[in-house]
Write a protein that holds these residues in place. Structure first.
Motif, PDB file in Angstrom:
ATOM      1  N   GLU A 226      -4.452   2.823  -5.876  1.00  0.00           N
ATOM      2  CA  GLU A 226      -5.160   1.548  -5.755  1.00  0.00           C
ATOM      3  C   GLU A 226      -5.064   0.734  -7.044  1.00  0.00           C
ATOM      4  O   GLU A 226      -4.979  -0.499  -7.009  1.00  0.00           O
ATOM      5  N   SER A 227      -5.068   1.410  -8.181  1.00  0.00           N
ATOM      6  CA  SER A 227      -5.007   0.694  -9.459  1.00  0.00           C
ATOM      7  C   SER A 227      -3.658  -0.010  -9.651  1.00  0.00           C
ATOM      8  O   SER A 227      -3.601  -1.120 -10.176  1.00  0.00           O
TER       9      SER A 227
ATOM     10  N   ARG B 275      -3.686  -3.071  -7.474  1.00  0.00           N
ATOM     11  CA  ARG B 275      -4.577  -4.071  -8.069  1.00  0.00           C
ATOM     12  C   ARG B 275      -3.878  -4.807  -9.212  1.00  0.00           C
ATOM     13  O   ARG B 275      -3.993  -6.029  -9.348  1.00  0.00           O
TER      14      ARG B 275
ATOM     15  N   LYS C  24      -5.306 -15.115  -2.712  1.00  0.00           N
ATOM     16  CA  LYS C  24      -4.902 -13.914  -1.990  1.00  0.00           C
ATOM     17  C   LYS C  24      -4.947 -14.187  -0.481  1.00  0.00           C
ATOM     18  O   LYS C  24      -5.907 -14.726   0.028  1.00  0.00           O
TER      19      LYS C  24
ATOM     20  N   GLU D 286       0.824  -1.216   0.000  1.00  0.00           N
ATOM     21  CA  GLU D 286       0.000   0.000   0.000  1.00  0.00           C
ATOM     22  C   GLU D 286       0.855   1.261   0.000  1.00  0.00           C
ATOM     23  O   GLU D 286       0.456   2.291  -0.535  1.00  0.00           O
TER      24      GLU D 286
ATOM     25  N   SER E 156       3.570  -8.176 -11.332  1.00  0.00           N
ATOM     26  CA  SER E 156       2.480  -9.075 -11.711  1.00  0.00           C
ATOM     27  C   SER E 156       2.985 -10.241 -12.551  1.00  0.00           C
ATOM     28  O   SER E 156       2.612 -11.395 -12.333  1.00  0.00           O
TER      29      SER E 156
ATOM     30  N   GLU F  89      -1.172  -7.330  -7.743  1.00  0.00           N
ATOM     31  CA  GLU F  89      -1.659  -8.551  -7.088  1.00  0.00           C
ATOM     32  C   GLU F  89      -2.710  -9.291  -7.909  1.00  0.00           C
ATOM     33  O   GLU F  89      -3.335 -10.229  -7.418  1.00  0.00           O
ATOM     34  N   LEU F  90      -2.876  -8.933  -9.165  1.00  0.00           N
ATOM     35  CA  LEU F  90      -3.868  -9.564 -10.041  1.00  0.00           C
ATOM     36  C   LEU F  90      -3.697 -11.083 -10.169  1.00  0.00           C
ATOM     37  O   LEU F  90      -4.701 -11.804 -10.139  1.00  0.00           O
TER      38      LEU F  90
ATOM     39  N   VAL G 257      -5.345 -12.762  -7.200  1.00  0.00           N
ATOM     40  CA  VAL G 257      -6.803 -12.629  -7.246  1.00  0.00           C
ATOM     41  C   VAL G 257      -7.390 -13.560  -8.304  1.00  0.00           C
ATOM     42  O   VAL G 257      -8.447 -14.163  -8.095  1.00  0.00           O
TER      43      VAL G 257
END
Length: 133
Positions: free
Chosen positions: A45-46, A49, A61, A39, A83, A52-53, A56
Motif C-alpha cells: 500500500e505504501s 500511495r 484522483k 494494486e 510519482s 499516486e501522491l 492526491v
C-alpha cells in the motif's frame, strides 16, 4: 483511448528507475503500470500511495487515466519515478498545479544515487579490518 492531442506524456526518474507516464484527461481513473493494475504491480500500500501522491496532492484522483511504463531499479525507485513523471505530466496539463506540486517537493528530481565501490576496499565505505599486531 482519446486522441493524441489530449494525451500528456512525461518522464520521471529516480536512482536507476525510469518511468514514462501517459496522462489521459477525463478518464475513468484507471492506473496501469507495465500493463498491470496499480494494486497488482505495487504490491504494498505504501508503494501505491507514493506513486499516486501527485494526484492526491492536487485533488485530481479518479479524473485521469494513467498509463506508466517503468523499467530499471527496484520497487521503491520505480514508485518514486512514477510519482515524478506523474507530477511533470500534471504540470503540463495545468500550469496552476505547479505551485502545490512544487511545495510538496514532487517536481524535484532526487539526485541521490548508489555510491560506487572503491578499489582496495570491500565496499563503498567499509574498510578491511585493521589489526595492530
Amino acid at each position: 483511448m482519446s486522441d493524441a492531442a489530449t494525451v500528456l506524456r512525461a518522464t520521471g526518474r529516480r536512482k536507476r528507475a525510469s518511468a514514462r507516464v501517459r496522462l489521459i484527461p477525463n478518464g475513468s481513473g484507471s492506473f496501469t503500470v507495465n500493463g498491470k493494475e496499480m494494486e497488482t504491480y505495487c504490491y504494498s500500500e505504501s508503494l501505491a500511495r507514493v506513486a499516486e501522491l501527485p494526484l492526491v496532492t492536487v485533488d485530481k484522483k479518479g479524473q485521469f487515466d494513467v498509463i506508466a511504463l517503468v523499467q530499471g531499479g527496484g520497487p521503491n525507485g520505480q514508485a518514486e519515478a512514477i510519482s515524478h513523471g506523474l507530477a511533470r505530466a500534471l504540470e503540463k496539463f495545468d500550469g496552476e498545479l505547479r505551485q502545490p506540486l512544487k511545495k510538496a517537493g514532487l517536481l524535484k528530481r532526487d539526485p541521490r544515487r548508489r555510491e560506487r565501490k572503491k578499489p582496495g576496499q570491500p565496499g563503498a565505505r567499509k574498510r578491511f579490518q585493521f589489526s595492530k599486531r
